[in-house]
Design an enzyme around this catalytic site. Structure first.
Site, PDB file in Angstrom:
ATOM      1  N   GLU A 176      41.908 -14.758  46.941  1.00  0.00           N
ATOM      2  CA  GLU A 176      41.519 -13.482  46.359  1.00  0.00           C
ATOM      3  C   GLU A 176      42.499 -12.415  46.832  1.00  0.00           C
ATOM      4  O   GLU A 176      42.935 -12.423  47.975  1.00  0.00           O
ATOM      5  CB  GLU A 176      40.080 -13.129  46.754  1.00  0.00           C
ATOM      6  CG  GLU A 176      39.087 -14.015  46.004  1.00  0.00           C
ATOM      7  CD  GLU A 176      37.623 -13.687  46.298  1.00  0.00           C
ATOM      8  OE1 GLU A 176      37.349 -12.557  46.735  1.00  0.00           O
ATOM      9  OE2 GLU A 176      36.778 -14.570  46.081  1.00  0.00           O
ATOM     10  N   CYS A 283      52.011 -33.465  79.071  1.00  0.00           N
ATOM     11  CA  CYS A 283      52.071 -32.036  78.704  1.00  0.00           C
ATOM     12  C   CYS A 283      50.833 -31.499  77.987  1.00  0.00           C
ATOM     13  O   CYS A 283      50.279 -30.485  78.395  1.00  0.00           O
ATOM     14  CB  CYS A 283      53.292 -31.785  77.825  1.00  0.00           C
ATOM     15  SG  CYS A 283      54.828 -32.112  78.689  1.00  0.00           S
TER      16      CYS A 283
HETATM   17  N1  LIG Z   1      36.782 -17.248  45.146  1.00  0.00           N
HETATM   18  C1  LIG Z   1      37.805 -17.984  45.468  1.00  0.00           C
HETATM   19  O1  LIG Z   1      38.841 -17.486  45.917  1.00  0.00           O
HETATM   20  C2  LIG Z   1      37.760 -19.476  45.275  1.00  0.00           C
HETATM   21  C3  LIG Z   1      38.952 -20.209  45.380  1.00  0.00           C
HETATM   22  C4  LIG Z   1      38.918 -21.579  45.162  1.00  0.00           C
HETATM   23  C5  LIG Z   1      37.715 -22.211  44.885  1.00  0.00           C
HETATM   24  N2  LIG Z   1      36.564 -21.484  44.818  1.00  0.00           N
HETATM   25  C6  LIG Z   1      35.328 -22.208  44.483  1.00  0.00           C
HETATM   26  O2  LIG Z   1      35.115 -22.062  43.074  1.00  0.00           O
HETATM   27  C7  LIG Z   1      33.724 -21.926  42.805  1.00  0.00           C
HETATM   28  C8  LIG Z   1      33.455 -20.596  42.124  1.00  0.00           C
HETATM   29  O3  LIG Z   1      33.820 -19.552  43.018  1.00  0.00           O
HETATM   30  P1  LIG Z   1      33.829 -18.044  42.557  1.00  0.00           P
HETATM   31  O4  LIG Z   1      34.274 -17.245  43.724  1.00  0.00           O
HETATM   32  O5  LIG Z   1      34.554 -17.912  41.263  1.00  0.00           O
HETATM   33  O6  LIG Z   1      32.251 -17.846  42.309  1.00  0.00           O
HETATM   34  P2  LIG Z   1      31.501 -16.575  41.715  1.00  0.00           P
HETATM   35  O7  LIG Z   1      30.178 -16.528  42.359  1.00  0.00           O
HETATM   36  O8  LIG Z   1      32.384 -15.366  41.753  1.00  0.00           O
HETATM   37  O9  LIG Z   1      31.305 -16.964  40.180  1.00  0.00           O
HETATM   38  C9  LIG Z   1      30.459 -17.967  39.714  1.00  0.00           C
HETATM   39  C10 LIG Z   1      30.065 -17.601  38.275  1.00  0.00           C
HETATM   40  O10 LIG Z   1      29.328 -18.675  37.727  1.00  0.00           O
HETATM   41  C11 LIG Z   1      28.332 -18.124  36.885  1.00  0.00           C
HETATM   42  N3  LIG Z   1      27.318 -19.126  36.587  1.00  0.00           N
HETATM   43  C12 LIG Z   1      26.307 -19.572  37.377  1.00  0.00           C
HETATM   44  N4  LIG Z   1      25.579 -20.492  36.707  1.00  0.00           N
HETATM   45  C13 LIG Z   1      26.132 -20.643  35.508  1.00  0.00           C
HETATM   46  C14 LIG Z   1      25.850 -21.447  34.373  1.00  0.00           C
HETATM   47  N5  LIG Z   1      24.825 -22.283  34.350  1.00  0.00           N
HETATM   48  N6  LIG Z   1      26.653 -21.350  33.293  1.00  0.00           N
HETATM   49  C15 LIG Z   1      27.689 -20.501  33.288  1.00  0.00           C
HETATM   50  N7  LIG Z   1      28.012 -19.701  34.327  1.00  0.00           N
HETATM   51  C16 LIG Z   1      27.245 -19.785  35.423  1.00  0.00           C
HETATM   52  C17 LIG Z   1      27.843 -16.914  37.655  1.00  0.00           C
HETATM   53  O11 LIG Z   1      27.158 -15.985  36.825  1.00  0.00           O
HETATM   54  C18 LIG Z   1      29.173 -16.356  38.185  1.00  0.00           C
HETATM   55  O12 LIG Z   1      29.748 -15.451  37.275  1.00  0.00           O
HETATM   56  C19 LIG Z   1      33.019 -22.100  44.146  1.00  0.00           C
HETATM   57  O13 LIG Z   1      32.703 -23.466  44.321  1.00  0.00           O
HETATM   58  C20 LIG Z   1      34.071 -21.692  45.148  1.00  0.00           C
HETATM   59  O14 LIG Z   1      33.861 -22.282  46.407  1.00  0.00           O
HETATM   60  C21 LIG Z   1      36.574 -20.133  44.996  1.00  0.00           C
END
Ligand SMILES: NC(=O)c1ccc[n+]([C@@H]2O[C@H](COP(=O)([O-])OP(=O)(O)OC[C@H]3O[C@@H](n4cnc5c(N)ncnc54)[C@H](O)[C@@H]3O)[C@@H](O)[C@H]2O)c1
Length: 452
Positions: A176, A283
């Site tokens: 992010e 070490c």
């Molecule tokens: N944020 C990061 O930098 C990052 C990086 C790599 C991986 N991830 C992984 O990716 C995944 C998502 O992370 P994120 O930060 O984008 O999550 P987030 O919480 O920002 O977004 C998840 C989205 O999914 C939506 N959602 C939930 N149920 C749903 C459904 N049934 N149908 C459609 N949409 C639905 C939610 O409304 C939300 O908008 C997680 O597993 C996280 O660990 C995150």
């Protein structure tokens, strides 16, 4: 700049119809960036507000460059969003799942959102004829794609995977704050594919992104994502712990760690990152203890340095447990010095293991031609005479005879010739590998790795 599809001799490539489930950080960034690569993207979210934002050309997240990219993609008709999962699947050839996997009250990741979406996609695919690839991008534990989501998808779609419907895991490595740049320059593209068609489809998605593509099994791909984040967390905590300790000694860790990180041979490199046996030698244990003593003296907490020693002990325990699981049978240990090709026995983990085996009553022989008592000099001679005089009579002269006499072979390290003796004569014996030597896996012994 939003790109278009490109025509090559074999037909149109580059452009795919993509559905993205979950328009959070991962989904919103992937959607805008995949549209920029030329794909036609439809995003799906349960949040009507996020869907409306995207359709107005506004990004649902705040992130460098994402507002412009989203506006441009939506304006060009390359990116739109809906709440209707089935309609998105019907309009696509590949579905990416990037819904959240938050921590459940018991500490495990809550996979129910992924389950739900996978079932929705399966139901939308049921009874249709068009091929489809489902790609899990959410971070999930090793095994989840094959053992948990594959059955959910198969049941909902009413057919076996691998023919028309394919499933893969493809982790996301964006950070992010700089996720658009990370999308375009990832460290690598990892595709944990269950089928060739699944692999090819996911690979095509990233046509235009310059990075090494690595195909592996889904569980390995899933574990790489978790390992990466665990490693990054460990690095941050290590740097902060180092700073606390060094501060008590009047050292500015910002300066020390900046120089420390310039060593890309040993410090910031694959060195010391290969699973194997416990560390030892003259070490590492000594200097870890020195760091801990500085911390204790300055009343700085040093849980990571202390845990490194405890974790090393746990690894030794695991090796002993592996031998004990075989019953009390004669053992031959290959390797005694802490490293191959040296006679240095000081704090060797193999000495520690041998001591424990003797303590548990095992008949033990040791093969290590570099530790020939008659040739030992200086500190090592002194060490063996003072600390482990009883080891002299355990040293085997001949590796072949030692293998023949044993029922359990514990492999730390050996010369090429001695390893040959294991490969030739170890058939039918238990072989406990402490070093992760792939060649030994195929030697016909009952092979058991200490951590693999
Ligand atoms: N944020 C990061 O930098 C990052 C990086 C790599 C991986 N991830 C992984 O990716 C995944 C998502 O992370 P994120 O930060 O984008 O999550 P987030 O919480 O920002 O977004 C998840 C989205 O999914 C939506 N959602 C939930 N149920 C749903 C459904 N049934 N149908 C459609 N949409 C639905 C939610 O409304 C939300 O908008 C997680 O597993 C996280 O660990 C995150």
């Amino acid at each position: 700049m939003i790109g278009g599809s490109r025509r090559l001799a074999g037909g149109w490539i580059g452009e795919m119809k993509v559905a993205i489930f979950g328009l959070g950080y991962v989904g919103a960034v992937s959607g805008a960036c995949l549209a920029e690569l030329g794909h036609e993207v439809v995003g799906v979210d349960v949040s009507g507000a996020k869907v409306d934002l995207i359709n107005r050309g506004e990004a649902p997240i705040v992130e460098e460059m994402i507002a412009e990219l989203t506006a441009q993609a939506v304006q060009l008709g390359k990116f739109r969003a809906i709440t209707d999962a089935a309609a998105a699947v019907h309009a696509s050839e590949i579905s990416l799942v990037s819904v959240g996997t938050p921590t459940a009250p018991d500490g495990t990741p809550d996979l129910s959102y992924v389950d739900h979406v996978v079932a929705e996609i399966g139901a939308a695919l049921k009874g249709r004829r068009e091929p489809h690839i489902v790609v899990i991008r959410s971070t999930v534990p090793p095994g989840a794609t094959e053992k948990r989501f594959a059955p959910v998808l198969e049941q909902a779609a009413g057919e076996k995977l691998g023919q028309r419907i394919h499933l893969a895991f493809n982790p996301e490595f964006l950070r992010e704050g700089r996720s658009v740049r990370d999308f375009h320059q990832p460290p690598f593209t990892i595709i944990g594919a269950m089928s060739d068609a699944g692999f090819e489809g996911v690979k095509r998605l990233y046509d235009g992104v310059e990075s090494e593509t690595i195909r592996t099994d889904p569980a390995t791909a899933e574990s790489i994502k978790l390992l990466s984040n665990a490693w990054h967390g460990l690095k941050v905590a290590f740097a902060n712990e180092a700073a606390r300790i060094l501060k008590t000694a009047g050292v500015d860790a910002r300066k020390a760690l900046e120089i420390f990180a310039k060593d890309t041979v040993l410090n910031i490199s694959p060195a010391y990152l290969r699973p194997g046996f416990a560390f030892g030698g003259s070490c590492l244990p000594k200097d870890l203890r020195a760091m801990i003593s500085i911390a204790d003296k300055g009343q700085a907490s040093a849980p990571i340095m202390k845990a490194a020693i405890a974790s090393n002990e746990a690894h030794l325990d695991a090796a002993l447990a592996a031998v004990r699981a075989c019953g009390r049978r004669p053992v031959v240990l290959f390797g005694l010095a802490f490293k191959p090709g040296t006679d240095d026995l000081r704090e060797s983990p193999y000495v520690a293991l041998a001591e424990r085996l003797i303590g548990k009553g095992y008949a033990l022989q040791i093969v290590d031609p570099y530790v020939d008592a008659s040739r030992l000099m200086g500190k090592n001679k002194e060490f063996i005479e003072r600390e482990i005089p009883h080891f002299v009579e355990l040293m085997a002269r001949d590796a072949e005879d030692a293998v023949d006499a044993a029922e359990i072979i514990v492999y730390g390290h050996a010369t090429g010739v001695d390893k040959g003796a294991i490969i030739e004569r170890g058939i039918g014996k238990v072989l406990i590998d402490l070093s992760g030597d792939k060649e030994l896996e195929l030697c016909g012994a009952d092979y058991r790795g200490v951590g693999w």
